[in-house]
Scaffold this active site. Structure first.
Site, PDB file in Angstrom:
ATOM      1  N   ASP A 766       0.873  -1.164   0.000  1.00  0.00           N
ATOM      2  CA  ASP A 766       0.000   0.000   0.000  1.00  0.00           C
ATOM      3  C   ASP A 766       0.918   1.225   0.000  1.00  0.00           C
ATOM      4  O   ASP A 766       2.120   1.128   0.285  1.00  0.00           O
ATOM      5  CB  ASP A 766      -0.932  -0.011   1.213  1.00  0.00           C
ATOM      6  CG  ASP A 766      -2.110   0.938   1.023  1.00  0.00           C
ATOM      7  OD1 ASP A 766      -2.061   1.775   0.098  1.00  0.00           O
ATOM      8  OD2 ASP A 766      -3.073   0.854   1.809  1.00  0.00           O
TER       9      ASP A 766
HETATM   10  C1  BGC Z   1      -4.984   3.367   0.407  1.00  0.00           C
HETATM   11  C2  BGC Z   1      -5.078   2.385  -0.738  1.00  0.00           C
HETATM   12  C3  BGC Z   1      -4.995   3.108  -2.041  1.00  0.00           C
HETATM   13  C4  BGC Z   1      -3.695   3.887  -2.084  1.00  0.00           C
HETATM   14  C5  BGC Z   1      -3.480   4.631  -3.386  1.00  0.00           C
HETATM   15  C6  BGC Z   1      -3.800   4.309   0.275  1.00  0.00           C
HETATM   16  O1  BGC Z   1      -3.928   5.369   1.158  1.00  0.00           O
HETATM   17  O2  BGC Z   1      -4.922   2.671   1.628  1.00  0.00           O
HETATM   18  O3  BGC Z   1      -6.255   1.641  -0.652  1.00  0.00           O
HETATM   19  O4  BGC Z   1      -5.096   2.218  -3.109  1.00  0.00           O
HETATM   20  O5  BGC Z   1      -3.691   4.818  -1.027  1.00  0.00           O
HETATM   21  O6  BGC Z   1      -4.374   5.664  -3.522  1.00  0.00           O
END
Ligand code: BGC
Length: 839
Positions: A766
């Site tokens: 993530d």
């Molecule tokens: C989130 C993810 C997301 C990523 C990219 C993170 O803050 O937890 O689910 O895909 O950002 O936007």
């Protein structure tokens, strides 16, 4: 020989609505209507007559919440509110003044909220700090003006709640509970109007004890956050143009404290560092059903405007699967409708304590006219009856009776037959993973009570003369998993090509693209497709390796609505440009130089609402639609679907996820993946792997749980999605699992996912996972088999260089990770003639 596509600016220069938008809106509208759950419809108040007069109230009337906040948001062209939807459908809304007045209050409160955030974030660099402040300062919707009587006979009250990533919800007034003002308003509505409809427009569950207090409420509709066409779908259902056919995918308890994880969940006990999963496998209905705790609306429940008769029968059995049939008849006279049939199993008690029933299959009928019948068939893989024995270690089927139940909900299900196994069998011999690092006390049902329940069930079955089918251990399949290290689990051609790369190139490819400055940008780091979440490194473009774009999810494709190109360059805008309709960057849109390109994407209903359709064919269609938009906007990986388990109603991201049940979550994610991946070169990224059940302190919380609960509840959905649909990608979660960061966890990333389930895609972190201290590093990711660090920061690159030089990271491990990424890139839509991702 692969030919790279020539990249062009995505989107249209013409802002006019396209046919694609219209078609996709229609599908979003259908999905919303099919996912609404009708929980109460006394005196058949619904459907209402065409042109009815309705007094519409509540925050969500004119400010309907279409989805959650954060990366799960979508920047659609526009959204249809409930007020708008009802007006378009010809209702006479008698409270227009009240709605307009509330709009003004709302706008003023939102500006105040925005200014507070801008003040606190002034001068902050990058977007991580901004995002932190934003996500932990949720917008509190202002109170509304008092209600006065209008000439309408029916009042509709829309109860709304917002939530999003980075923060959990609260068991407090204004969140799980009504505020005093809301309570008062509901009381007045119930006094002033003879007929009252309540719609719950929230990302998850809220307290419903007001139903006991106000019996005048005749209708309760759970519309969750219904996407951009929610208002139209709402009117469709109110008028009976669409007959409700959704069913709950979560148990709605009488009180918040009834959920077994509530006392300790997240901030409830003041400890957001460690989350002890004392509820073990007893999550959702598994708890309520086993411990006999009464519920308000049970799992799988939902009404229609018509009635159905469901008659289940036991079919055949072989060593792989059991077949169950259900004949469904529409017994009503006035409406066509659809019914969802669910199959549950009571597994025998033995060495392992078991939940009383678990869902093992489901199917939905076509639209049945009054009097019409359909026979559904559900095939239940016997693996779904297995339990995880940590001592074996492996998946076992214990000797004894497996009782199959069929019905239109958990509460309505009736036993239809028994599968009797002669001896306990190990189906799959595995290794232990993610050992507990500290003591954990899991709740257990009282043995005597469970025995009594089972004895009563056995009696019922005997008296009913239900069929008993025999199964013999000697015929059952057995598998011993062979475990290979991360570096051996690599496709040969991609490995051979990757081995020719320099150390620098390998390191660059493993860590997003820091050079593009996407580094510390949360959520909106993509450069080539503005508003996308990130992209992979383009250092090997000249060697023919594409750089691919990744965009969120899960409520549609999250890109910026538009962007400008000036002197053949995309004009850079800050991350928060697209957030909340652009309110954090006032006036910026007008100042951008150059030509404007539009990229309007479809905002579909949130994940939970999609799951409430129980319609995998529909979900597949939606996946295909999203794939079409990905193709149009040069996106290879969709950072969706989200599929964590709804362990507790207060998790801030529940709306993005499907259900409290792993089979529902797994089948929905598989269907969505199938749909997206039917489009050439597109893939899903199932997330957040795993045990991401708390948002407060999401980067530091340790999920402490038994291996059995981990495997049966929290990994199960992911396992189903991988085995059934082979997604292109998996995103690991921020949290730790029994002391090890999910992103650095070889047990989950390599042993479970690749060795046990046969995953062939790429695993990524993530966003910014590795920026949170020395316990989670880029090199740790590579060793664990987490192939790609996103969005990629200089510190990730430095960490890889250092560990590589010191020898703690081998070139073989690095090659393995990069080769898996290369293998996906080769199959992406960034090449001419790409095909649907090869299963
Ligand atoms: C989130 C993810 C997301 C990523 C990219 C993170 O803050 O937890 O689910 O895909 O950002 O936007």
């Amino acid at each position: 020989m692969r030919t790279l596509k020539v990249r062009t600016y995505t989107g249209t220069k013409d802002p006019a609505v396209t046919q694609r938008e219209l078609d996709n809106r229609a599908l979003a509208r259908l999905a919303a209507a099919e996912g609404f759950v009708l929980l109460k419809n006394e005196k058949n108040l619904l459907p209402l007559a065409e042109g009815s007069s309705v007094a519409l109230y509540g925050i969500g009337a004119g400010k309907t919440i279409k989805g959650g906040t954060g990366s799960g948001d979508v920047n659609e062209r526009d959204s249809v509110t409930i007020y708008q939807g009802m007006m378009d459908a010809g209702f006479a809304v008698t409270t227009e003044d009240w709605i307009r007045e509330y709009d003004a209050r709302y706008e003023a409160a939102r500006m105040e909220w925005r200014d507070g955030i801008l003040e606190r974030t002034e001068g902050m660099e990058g977007s991580v700090g901004f995002f932190e402040v934003y996500s932990t300062t949720p917008f509190v919707m202002p109170e509304a003006a008092p209600v006065t009587k209008t000439e309408a006979e029916v009042a509709v009250y829309v109860l709304s709640r917002i939530a999003g990533e980075g923060a959990d919800r609260y068991a407090a007034a204004g969140d799980y509970y009504l505020t005093e003002a809301e309570h008062e308003m509901l009381a007045s509505i119930c006094t002033l109007y003879p007929h009252v409809v309540v719609a719950v427009n929230a990302g998850g569950l809220v307290d419903l004890s007001f139903l006991d207090e106000f019996p005048q409420i005749e209708v309760l509709l759970h519309i969750l956050q219904p996407g951009m066409e929610g208002g139209h779908a709402f009117a469709d259902v109110l008028l009976g143009h669409s007959v409700p056919c959704g069913k709950l995918v979560d148990t709605w308890a009488f009180g918040y404290k009834d959920y077994p994880s509530s006392a300790n969940f997240s901030h409830n006990n003041g400890n957001v560092d460690k989350e002890y999963y004392e509820d073990g496998i007893y999550v959702g209905y598994r708890y309520f059903d086993t411990f006999d705790v009464p519920v308000r609306y049970g799992f799988g429940y939902g009404l229609s405007y018509t009635t159905f008769k469901v008659k289940g029968t036991m079919g055949e059995i072989d060593p792989q699967r059991a077949t169950v049939m259900a004949s469904v008849t529409n017994t009503g006279a006035a409406f066509s409708g659809k019914e969802v049939v669910q199959v549950y199993v009571t597994c025998p008690a033995g060495k392992l304590a078991k939940e009383y029933r678990r869902l093992v299959g489901f199917a939905k009928t076509d639209l049945l006219a009054p009097g019409e019948s359909q026979t559904l068939q559900a095939e239940v893989p016997l693996g779904l009856l297995a339990s995880y024995d940590e001592a074996a270690p492996g998946w076992i089927l214990e000797a004894g009776d497996y009782v199959f139940w069929v019905g239109s909900s958990l509460a309505e299900a009736k036993p239809v037959g028994v599968v009797r196994l002669d001896e306990t069998a190990v189906l799959s011999e595995t290794r232990n993973i993610c050992p507990l690092q500290e003591e954990l006390h899991e709740i257990q049902p009282e043995a005597a009570a469970m025995e009594a329940k089972r004895a009563a069930l056995a009696e019922t079955i005997k008296n009913a003369g239900l069929p008993v089918l025999y199964l013999y251990k000697k015929n059952l399949p057995y598998e011993k998993v062979n475990y290979h290290p991360n570096r051996e689990l690599v496709p040969a051609a991609a490995r051979a090509w990757t081995e020719t790369l320099s150390d620098e190139e390998l390191i660059a490819l493993a860590t997003g693209d820091p050079a593009k400055g996407q580094g510390s940008n949360l959520g909106s780091a993509g450069i080539s497709v503005p508003g996308s979440a990130g992209e992979t490194n383009d250092c090997c473009l000249e060697k023919g390796l594409a750089s691919i774009v990744l965009a969120d999810g899960p409520a549609g494709l999250r890109l910026n609505r538009f962007y400008n190109v000036h002197e053949d360059k995309i004009v850079w805008v800050p991350f928060q440009f697209a957030l909340e309709g652009g309110i954090f960057c006032p006036g910026l849109a007008e100042q951008l130089p150059g030509d404007r390109y539009y990229q309007y994407c479809t905002a579909i209903p949130v994940g939970t609402l999609l799951a409430q359709t129980w319609d995998t064919a529909l979900i597949r269609k939606i996946g295909q639609m999203i794939g079409g938009e990905m193709q149009l906007f040069n996106t290879t990986l969709w950072l969706a679907p989200g599929m964590n388990i709804h362990r507790n109603p207060l998790c801030g991201r529940n709306f993005e996820y499907y259900s409290e049940d792993p089979l529902v979550a797994g089948r929905m994610a598989a269907a969505m993946t199938d749909g997206v991946q039917s489009v050439p070169g597109c893939g899903t990224t199932i997330k957040h792997f795993a045990c991401n059940n708390q948002e407060d302190n999401r980067m530091g919380v340790d999920s402490i749980l038994s291996e059995r609960a981990l495997r049966e509840i929290y990994l199960k959905g992911f396992e189903i999605a991988v085995r059934e649909a082979q997604p292109m990608s998996i995103m690991t979660s921020y949290n730790l699992i029994n002391g090890v960061h999910a992103a650095n966890n070889a047990d989950t990333c390599t042993n479970a996912v690749r060795n046990e389930w046969g995953f062939r895609g790429v695993i990524m972190t993530d966003w910014c996972t590795t920026l949170n201290g020395p316990d989670c590093t880029a090199a740790g990711c590579m060793r664990a088999g987490n192939d790609l660090v996103m969005p990629g920061e200089m510190i990730d690159r430095e960490n890889l260089e250092k560990e590589f030089a010191e020898g703690s990271l081998s070139r073989d491990d690095l090659v393995a990770c990069v080769a898996r990424l290369v293998n996906i890139i080769w199959q992406s839509n960034m090449y001419e003639g790409a095909e649907a991702y090869n299963k």
